[in-house]
Write a protein that holds these residues in place. Structure first.
Motif, PDB file in Angstrom:
ATOM      1  N   PRO A  38       9.226  35.525  54.061  1.00  0.00           N
ATOM      2  CA  PRO A  38      10.146  34.839  54.979  1.00  0.00           C
ATOM      3  C   PRO A  38      11.417  34.320  54.303  1.00  0.00           C
ATOM      4  CG  PRO A  38       7.893  34.175  55.420  1.00  0.00           C
ATOM      5  CD  PRO A  38       7.855  35.020  54.170  1.00  0.00           C
ATOM      6  N   SER A  39      11.338  34.012  53.029  1.00  0.00           N
ATOM      7  CA  SER A  39      12.510  33.494  52.310  1.00  0.00           C
ATOM      8  C   SER A  39      13.416  34.597  51.768  1.00  0.00           C
ATOM      9  CB  SER A  39      12.049  32.621  51.146  1.00  0.00           C
ATOM     10  OG  SER A  39      11.277  33.387  50.238  1.00  0.00           O
ATOM     11  N   GLU A  40      12.996  35.855  51.882  1.00  0.00           N
ATOM     12  CA  GLU A  40      13.777  36.961  51.328  1.00  0.00           C
ATOM     13  C   GLU A  40      14.707  37.571  52.378  1.00  0.00           C
ATOM     14  OE1 GLU A  40      10.984  38.777  47.822  1.00  0.00           O
ATOM     15  OE2 GLU A  40      10.501  39.393  49.879  1.00  0.00           O
ATOM     16  N   LYS A  41      15.811  38.133  51.881  1.00  0.00           N
ATOM     17  CA  LYS A  41      16.781  38.832  52.727  1.00  0.00           C
ATOM     18  C   LYS A  41      17.044  40.192  52.119  1.00  0.00           C
ATOM     19  CE  LYS A  41      19.032  34.624  54.215  1.00  0.00           C
ATOM     20  NZ  LYS A  41      20.246  33.816  54.198  1.00  0.00           N
ATOM     21  N   LEU A  42      17.691  41.035  52.893  1.00  0.00           N
ATOM     22  CA  LEU A  42      18.014  42.371  52.404  1.00  0.00           C
ATOM     23  C   LEU A  42      19.500  42.451  52.077  1.00  0.00           C
ATOM     24  CD1 LEU A  42      16.246  44.815  51.937  1.00  0.00           C
ATOM     25  CD2 LEU A  42      16.987  45.690  54.120  1.00  0.00           C
ATOM     26  N   ALA A  43      19.800  42.810  50.826  1.00  0.00           N
ATOM     27  CA  ALA A  43      21.197  43.006  50.421  1.00  0.00           C
ATOM     28  C   ALA A  43      21.714  44.336  50.952  1.00  0.00           C
ATOM     29  CB  ALA A  43      21.320  42.954  48.901  1.00  0.00           C
ATOM     30  N   GLY A  44      20.811  45.232  51.254  1.00  0.00           N
ATOM     31  CA  GLY A  44      21.205  46.507  51.818  1.00  0.00           C
ATOM     32  C   GLY A  44      20.324  47.636  51.345  1.00  0.00           C
ATOM     33  N   PHE A  45      20.599  48.803  51.895  1.00  0.00           N
ATOM     34  CA  PHE A  45      19.920  50.038  51.516  1.00  0.00           C
ATOM     35  C   PHE A  45      20.913  50.883  50.734  1.00  0.00           C
ATOM     36  CE2 PHE A  45      17.832  48.682  55.402  1.00  0.00           C
ATOM     37  CZ  PHE A  45      16.485  48.902  55.138  1.00  0.00           C
ATOM     38  N   VAL A  46      20.498  51.358  49.570  1.00  0.00           N
ATOM     39  CA  VAL A  46      21.315  52.293  48.812  1.00  0.00           C
ATOM     40  C   VAL A  46      20.704  53.669  49.027  1.00  0.00           C
ATOM     41  CG1 VAL A  46      22.170  53.004  46.556  1.00  0.00           C
ATOM     42  CG2 VAL A  46      21.995  50.554  47.125  1.00  0.00           C
ATOM     43  N   HIS A  47      21.424  54.518  49.754  1.00  0.00           N
ATOM     44  CA  HIS A  47      21.001  55.884  50.041  1.00  0.00           C
ATOM     45  C   HIS A  47      21.441  56.756  48.869  1.00  0.00           C
ATOM     46  CE1 HIS A  47      20.311  54.920  54.377  1.00  0.00           C
ATOM     47  NE2 HIS A  47      21.167  53.962  54.068  1.00  0.00           N
ATOM     48  N   ILE A  48      20.515  57.571  48.347  1.00  0.00           N
ATOM     49  CA  ILE A  48      20.798  58.380  47.160  1.00  0.00           C
ATOM     50  C   ILE A  48      20.465  59.838  47.442  1.00  0.00           C
ATOM     51  CG2 ILE A  48      20.306  58.711  44.704  1.00  0.00           C
ATOM     52  CD1 ILE A  48      19.230  55.809  44.665  1.00  0.00           C
ATOM     53  N   GLY A  49      21.408  60.718  47.155  1.00  0.00           N
ATOM     54  CA  GLY A  49      21.174  62.147  47.339  1.00  0.00           C
ATOM     55  C   GLY A  49      22.285  62.956  46.689  1.00  0.00           C
ATOM     56  N   ARG A  50      22.439  64.167  47.165  1.00  0.00           N
ATOM     57  CA  ARG A  50      23.495  65.077  46.690  1.00  0.00           C
ATOM     58  C   ARG A  50      24.511  65.226  47.815  1.00  0.00           C
ATOM     59  NH1 ARG A  50      22.385  66.189  41.214  1.00  0.00           N
ATOM     60  NH2 ARG A  50      20.134  66.212  41.027  1.00  0.00           N
ATOM     61  N   ALA A  51      25.772  65.104  47.474  1.00  0.00           N
ATOM     62  CA  ALA A  51      26.826  65.168  48.487  1.00  0.00           C
ATOM     63  C   ALA A  51      27.056  66.605  48.946  1.00  0.00           C
ATOM     64  CB  ALA A  51      28.121  64.597  47.935  1.00  0.00           C
ATOM     65  N   ARG A  52      26.959  66.828  50.265  1.00  0.00           N
ATOM     66  CA  ARG A  52      27.385  68.107  50.838  1.00  0.00           C
ATOM     67  C   ARG A  52      28.895  68.200  50.760  1.00  0.00           C
ATOM     68  NH1 ARG A  52      23.675  67.152  54.958  1.00  0.00           N
ATOM     69  NH2 ARG A  52      25.299  66.473  56.368  1.00  0.00           N
ATOM     70  N   GLU A  53      29.533  67.079  50.970  1.00  0.00           N
ATOM     71  CA  GLU A  53      30.980  66.972  50.820  1.00  0.00           C
ATOM     72  C   GLU A  53      31.294  65.513  50.523  1.00  0.00           C
ATOM     73  OE1 GLU A  53      33.288  66.599  54.811  1.00  0.00           O
ATOM     74  OE2 GLU A  53      31.636  67.998  55.202  1.00  0.00           O
ATOM     75  N   VAL A  54      32.409  65.294  49.852  1.00  0.00           N
ATOM     76  CA  VAL A  54      32.839  63.937  49.533  1.00  0.00           C
ATOM     77  C   VAL A  54      34.045  63.626  50.399  1.00  0.00           C
ATOM     78  CG1 VAL A  54      33.717  62.399  47.731  1.00  0.00           C
ATOM     79  CG2 VAL A  54      31.987  64.128  47.170  1.00  0.00           C
ATOM     80  N   PRO A  55      33.951  62.565  51.192  1.00  0.00           N
ATOM     81  CA  PRO A  55      35.087  62.233  52.040  1.00  0.00           C
ATOM     82  C   PRO A  55      36.312  61.866  51.195  1.00  0.00           C
ATOM     83  CG  PRO A  55      33.279  60.657  52.354  1.00  0.00           C
ATOM     84  CD  PRO A  55      32.865  61.622  51.308  1.00  0.00           C
TER      85      PRO A  55
END
Length: 187
Positions: free
Chosen positions: A155-172
């Motif tokens: 209950p005291s924890e929060k999420l800083a975020g999700f880091v999605h990791i993979g191979r780029a099909r294209e880089v914006p």
């Protein structure tokens, strides 16, 4: 310039929809997470931890996200529920960075929070330096207590975020960056 500065000056987030496999294997992921944990951490509190979401776990967490969305949006279309269900399915690995910031007699919560952000950014940079593309996102479900409970957060924890990791099909293309004249003051 050197390789580190080259990486840092050209680093670019790649949206999860543009990430494919293969993702990091266990050894690569352990190296990335080891680097992520090497950040300033006053008091040696480790005010962060990591949850690796890969393989079938992505589907299980996706079902939780979709069910939570449906509970709040009973009129949701099947297409929208599929979108929610697939939130973590694009990249082969997502790492949830959990913030364990809390009161401490010597270390202000602000400093602990900065360490969480540094650990998350180190994770991104380590993955990029290992040849992977990344995207650090939160989205609505990173703030929903039902999803956090399903991920095993206290209950005291929060999420800083999700880091999605993979191979780029294209880089914006790169986004505009602030001019140093707008953000730097010399005294």
């Amino acid at each position: 310039m050197n390789a580190t500065l080259d990486l840092l000056t050209t680093r670019r987030s790649v949206p999860p929809l543009l990430l494919d496999g293969p993702g990091p294997d266990r050894a690569q992921l352990e190296t990335i997470l080891t680097v992520a944990a090497r950040v300033p951490d006053h008091g040696k509190l480790a005010p962060w931890r990591f949850i690796v979401i890969a393989d079938a776990a992505r589907e299980r967490v996706g079902e939780t996200i979709a069910a939570t969305f449906l509970a709040d949006n009973p009129e949701a279309t099947p297409e929208r529920l599929a979108q929610e269900r697939n939130r973590l399915m694009h990249a082969p690995v997502a790492v949830a960075v959990v913030s364990r910031v809390g009161p401490h007699v010597k270390i202000p919560e602000w400093e602990q929070l900065l360490s969480v952000g540094a650990a998350t950014m180190n994770l991104v940079i380590a993955a990029n330096a290992s040849g992977f593309a990344t995207s650090w996102l939160t989205e609505w479900y990173a703030y929903d207590r039902r999803v956090l409970d399903a991920l095993g957060l206290a209950p005291s924890e929060k999420l800083a975020g999700f880091v999605h990791i993979g191979r780029a099909r294209e880089v914006p293309s790169d986004r505009p960056r602030p001019s140093l004249s707008e953000i730097v003051t010399y005294l």
